[in-house]
Design a protein around this motif. Sequence first.
Motif, PDB file in Angstrom:
ATOM      1  N   GLY A   1       0.936  -1.775  -0.010  1.00 13.54           N
ATOM      2  CA  GLY A   1       0.233   0.201  -0.013  1.00 13.54           C
ATOM      3  C   GLY A   1       1.090   0.974   0.083  1.00 13.54           C
ATOM      4  N   SER A   2      -0.068   2.277   0.030  1.00 13.85           N
ATOM      5  CA  SER A   2       0.561   3.647   0.362  1.00 13.85           C
ATOM      6  C   SER A   2       2.176   3.907   1.108  1.00 13.85           C
ATOM      7  CB  SER A   2      -0.106   5.054  -0.061  1.00 13.85           C
ATOM      8  OG  SER A   2      -0.816   4.467  -1.254  1.00 13.85           O
ATOM      9  N   LEU A   3       2.961   4.750   1.212  1.00 13.13           N
ATOM     10  CA  LEU A   3       3.619   4.292   1.955  1.00 13.13           C
ATOM     11  C   LEU A   3       3.366   6.138   3.426  1.00 13.13           C
ATOM     12  CD1 LEU A   3       6.317   3.369   3.408  1.00 13.13           C
ATOM     13  CD2 LEU A   3       7.851   5.774   2.700  1.00 13.13           C
ATOM     14  N   GLU A   4       3.000   5.827   4.335  1.00 13.86           N
ATOM     15  CA  GLU A   4       2.664   6.893   5.063  1.00 13.86           C
ATOM     16  C   GLU A   4       2.924   8.124   5.354  1.00 13.86           C
ATOM     17  OE1 GLU A   4       0.760   5.845   8.588  1.00 13.86           O
ATOM     18  OE2 GLU A   4      -0.078   4.282   7.658  1.00 13.86           O
ATOM     19  N   GLY A   5       3.234   9.194   5.406  1.00 16.77           N
ATOM     20  CA  GLY A   5       3.941  10.201   5.239  1.00 16.77           C
ATOM     21  C   GLY A   5       4.060  10.433   6.767  1.00 16.77           C
ATOM     22  N   THR A   6       4.606  11.975   7.217  1.00 10.22           N
ATOM     23  CA  THR A   6       4.591  11.901   9.253  1.00 10.22           C
ATOM     24  C   THR A   6       4.766  13.402   8.523  1.00 10.22           C
ATOM     25  OG1 THR A   6       6.287  11.619  10.362  1.00 10.22           O
ATOM     26  CG2 THR A   6       7.281  12.460   8.015  1.00 10.22           C
ATOM     27  N   GLY A   7       4.715  13.852  10.225  1.00 16.06           N
ATOM     28  CA  GLY A   7       4.244  14.966  10.262  1.00 16.06           C
ATOM     29  C   GLY A   7       4.838  15.629  11.619  1.00 16.06           C
ATOM     30  N   ALA A   8       6.486  15.023  11.622  1.00 17.38           N
ATOM     31  CA  ALA A   8       7.494  15.489  12.441  1.00 17.38           C
ATOM     32  C   ALA A   8       7.550  16.999  12.045  1.00 17.38           C
ATOM     33  CB  ALA A   8       7.864  14.083  12.090  1.00 17.38           C
ATOM     34  N   PHE A   9       7.904  17.216  11.022  1.00 18.27           N
ATOM     35  CA  PHE A   9       8.115  18.718  10.358  1.00 18.27           C
ATOM     36  C   PHE A   9       7.079  19.408  10.338  1.00 18.27           C
ATOM     37  CE2 PHE A   9      11.552  14.683   9.191  1.00 18.27           C
ATOM     38  CZ  PHE A   9      12.518  15.545   9.505  1.00 18.27           C
ATOM     39  N   GLY A  10       5.779  19.097  10.519  1.00 18.38           N
ATOM     40  CA  GLY A  10       5.256  20.416  10.556  1.00 18.38           C
ATOM     41  C   GLY A  10       5.397  21.240  11.037  1.00 18.38           C
ATOM     42  N   GLY A  11       5.861  21.835  12.731  1.00 24.13           N
ATOM     43  CA  GLY A  11       6.905  22.942  12.816  1.00 24.13           C
ATOM     44  C   GLY A  11       7.706  24.083  12.676  1.00 24.13           C
ATOM     45  N   VAL A  12       8.229  23.221  12.104  1.00 21.65           N
ATOM     46  CA  VAL A  12       9.505  23.472  10.867  1.00 21.65           C
ATOM     47  C   VAL A  12       9.340  24.740  10.016  1.00 21.65           C
ATOM     48  CG1 VAL A  12      11.774  23.432  10.302  1.00 21.65           C
ATOM     49  CG2 VAL A  12      10.770  21.278  12.081  1.00 21.65           C
TER      50      VAL A  12
END
Length: 256
Positions: free
Chosen positions: A237-248
Amino acid sequence: MDTPTQHSERDRSSEPDTGPGERSRSSRTRARIASALSWRRVLGGAVAATVALLLFSSYVVQPFLIPSRSMEPTLRVGDRVLVNKLAYRFGAEPKRGDVVVFDGTGSFVREDLDANPLTGLVHGAAASLGLAEPADTDFVKRVVGVGGDRVVCCDARGRLSVNDVTVDEPYLYPGDTASRAPFDIVVPAGALWMMGDHRSRSRDSRDHLGSPGGGMVPVERVTGRVDWLGWPPARAGSLEGTGAFGGVRTPGGAHG
């Protein structure tokens, strides 16, 4: 005087022999020709399909076999992923958090001037079809820093920061900290800072700080973005993204 019947008999006797033996040989010949033509069609179709698949994997989507544990738990040894080679073709550039495949020649490995070009071509074709492990110069890592970023590690809780923003990385291998070795770097324009998710088992940008280029990977060396997991079926399936850098925030720019 010859009678009509006698003429007819002589005419038939002058015709070539087309008895059972001759008809059998003719049938076998036709069968061999048909078989040869059939194999040629099959072979031609196989060659055309292979060429089309190679072209597709060269310019659109390329299978990539995961050879090591450096990206666990996101990617495991033996996984076959599909690399989107159009992701950065039309002006877009890699973003923090993207999982990408790149050519590490000149950054992670030295250029091998003595390499056999024919062997490399054959292996490259097999690897591009997902039938062989990638070349020693191909790597899969996560983008942690882009041009202009200051990446620092680590704080008291073992976390890194990007542009003075602490980043929690949920994709890290359980029990790993962001890095056992401290570092404080600024990524040059047009380059990327790459790290594996299994930090204690990954040889990445940190290991090349003292090398020419300082472990930075030029953006033009990126092959594409890992967008899909094709094998094993249970995790396809699709590789999940990450929101880890959303505040940078990019220096002088926007968040993300």
